[in-house]
Design a protein around this motif. Structure first.
Motif, PDB file in Angstrom:
ATOM      1  N   MET A   1      -4.708  81.853  55.297  1.00 35.08           N
ATOM      2  CA  MET A   1      -4.898  82.855  54.241  1.00 35.08           C
ATOM      3  C   MET A   1      -4.697  82.268  52.848  1.00 35.08           C
ATOM      4  O   MET A   1      -4.910  82.940  51.841  1.00 35.08           O
ATOM      5  N   ALA A   2      -4.273  81.012  52.773  1.00 31.75           N
ATOM      6  CA  ALA A   2      -3.879  80.404  51.502  1.00 31.75           C
ATOM      7  C   ALA A   2      -5.034  79.673  50.821  1.00 31.75           C
ATOM      8  O   ALA A   2      -6.067  79.382  51.424  1.00 31.75           O
ATOM      9  N   ASN A   3      -4.819  79.371  49.557  1.00 36.48           N
ATOM     10  CA  ASN A   3      -5.704  78.506  48.784  1.00 36.48           C
ATOM     11  C   ASN A   3      -5.153  77.086  48.924  1.00 36.48           C
ATOM     12  O   ASN A   3      -4.155  76.740  48.292  1.00 36.48           O
TER      13      ASN A   3
ATOM     14  N   LYS B   1       0.573  71.387  55.484  1.00 35.20           N
ATOM     15  CA  LYS B   1       1.512  72.027  54.580  1.00 35.20           C
ATOM     16  C   LYS B   1       0.804  72.584  53.359  1.00 35.20           C
ATOM     17  O   LYS B   1      -0.170  71.995  52.869  1.00 35.20           O
ATOM     18  N   LEU B   2       1.300  73.703  52.844  1.00 38.82           N
ATOM     19  CA  LEU B   2       0.878  74.158  51.528  1.00 38.82           C
ATOM     20  C   LEU B   2       1.632  73.348  50.489  1.00 38.82           C
ATOM     21  O   LEU B   2       2.729  72.854  50.739  1.00 38.82           O
ATOM     22  N   ARG B   3       1.072  73.220  49.322  1.00 41.49           N
ATOM     23  CA  ARG B   3       1.745  72.528  48.215  1.00 41.49           C
ATOM     24  C   ARG B   3       2.639  73.552  47.521  1.00 41.49           C
ATOM     25  O   ARG B   3       2.150  74.482  46.882  1.00 41.49           O
ATOM     26  N   ILE B   4       3.951  73.386  47.660  1.00 44.60           N
ATOM     27  CA  ILE B   4       4.909  74.367  47.131  1.00 44.60           C
ATOM     28  C   ILE B   4       6.025  73.634  46.390  1.00 44.60           C
ATOM     29  O   ILE B   4       6.693  72.762  46.965  1.00 44.60           O
ATOM     30  N   LYS B   5       6.231  73.975  45.135  1.00 44.28           N
ATOM     31  CA  LYS B   5       7.349  73.411  44.390  1.00 44.28           C
ATOM     32  C   LYS B   5       8.658  74.013  44.886  1.00 44.28           C
ATOM     33  O   LYS B   5       8.690  75.160  45.348  1.00 44.28           O
TER      34      LYS B   5
END
Length: 261
Positions: A115-117, A18-22
């Motif tokens: 593609m994400a950081n 998972k990306l870290r997303i608020k």
């Protein structure tokens, strides 16, 4: 579908994917508190980054490069948005959004992650379109909080010429003043340099709201780096109007909502 269902189940085994997303509420709160700028990435931006055209914008290599760079960037007080619902459980989704989650998102989730950081704290792209996304949510509180972003401020709204056709309820009515700057509704990136030059003539005390497809993502980033607070807030005007009209969303109205103006 199986891949998507795994992400609908809260399991620690999925955390590494998972990306870290608020969430949306925290996103709006932090923009207000920090007076941050906001650059949003959704399926349209991701499709361009992956080499495809979309209804708002034909594929442009330079635009794709800029989007890829911004999505991986980490600049102080410029929030980068990714869709929270792609990875996390939350309020009940509308049926059309469930289908999208289990098809397009399931197919492209790993490509988006690549593609994400991975170390970056992202913010919720969908915080500008919750009425279209969720079947049940505290919408009065949400829209009241959103309006605080520009309450008492001078506002510059950059959008397509026809974006407000048919909109009867203006979410920007809490602003002190509104100045509209019109740009092409489709393929706006072709006019990017001219548009940026025009906006740079405005006072930096003004809040810039951009409703202009993928071009808005890049424009918000460049304006923020030049000292403006700029919010890529596509869909917010339509979302509020649909909410105020009490439109009961279905596949037809969702298609109308997302079509290119």
């Amino acid at each position: 579908m199986v891949d998507s269902l795994r992400f609908e189940i809260n399991s620690s085994s999925n955390e590494s994917k998972k990306l870290r997303i608020k969430n949306a509420s925290d996103t709006i709160e932090e923009i207000i508190r920090k007076k941050a700028s906001f650059c949003r990435f959704g399926d349209g931006e991701f499709m361009l980054m992956l080499g495809s055209s979309i209804p708002f914008q034909i594929y442009d290599e330079n635009l794709a490069i800029r989007l890829k760079d911004i999505f991986k960037s980490s600049v102080n007080n410029i929030f980068i948005g990714a869709p929270h619902f792609y990875f996390y459980d939350g309020p009940p989704l509308r049926n059309t959004q469930k289908y999208f989650l289990r098809t397009w998102v399931a197919k492209n989730r790993s490509l988006i992650c690549n593609m994400a950081n991975k170390d970056y704290q992202y913010y919720d792209t969908a915080s500008t379109q919750l009425y279209a996304l969720y079947d049940d949510y505290n919408f009065p509180t949400y829209f009241s909080k959103v309006k605080q972003l520009w309450a008492g401020r001078d506002l510059i709204v950059i959008c397509g010429q026809s974006i407000f056709n048919g909109i009867e309820n203006n979410i920007f009515d809490s602003a002190d003043s509104i100045n509209y700057v019109y740009a092409p509704s489709k393929n706006a990136f072709a006019s990017y340099d001219t548009l940026l030059s025009e906006i740079l003539s405005f006072d930096k005390k003004s809040l810039i709201i951009i409703i202009l497809g993928p071009t808005a993502t890049v424009l918000a980033f460049d304006l923020a780096n030049r000292g403006y607070q700029a919010l890529d807030f596509g869909h917010i005007a339509k979302d509020y109007d649909f909410y105020k009209k009490g439109i009961s969303h279905n596949s037809v109205t969702i298609s109308e909502f997302y079509k290119a103006d």
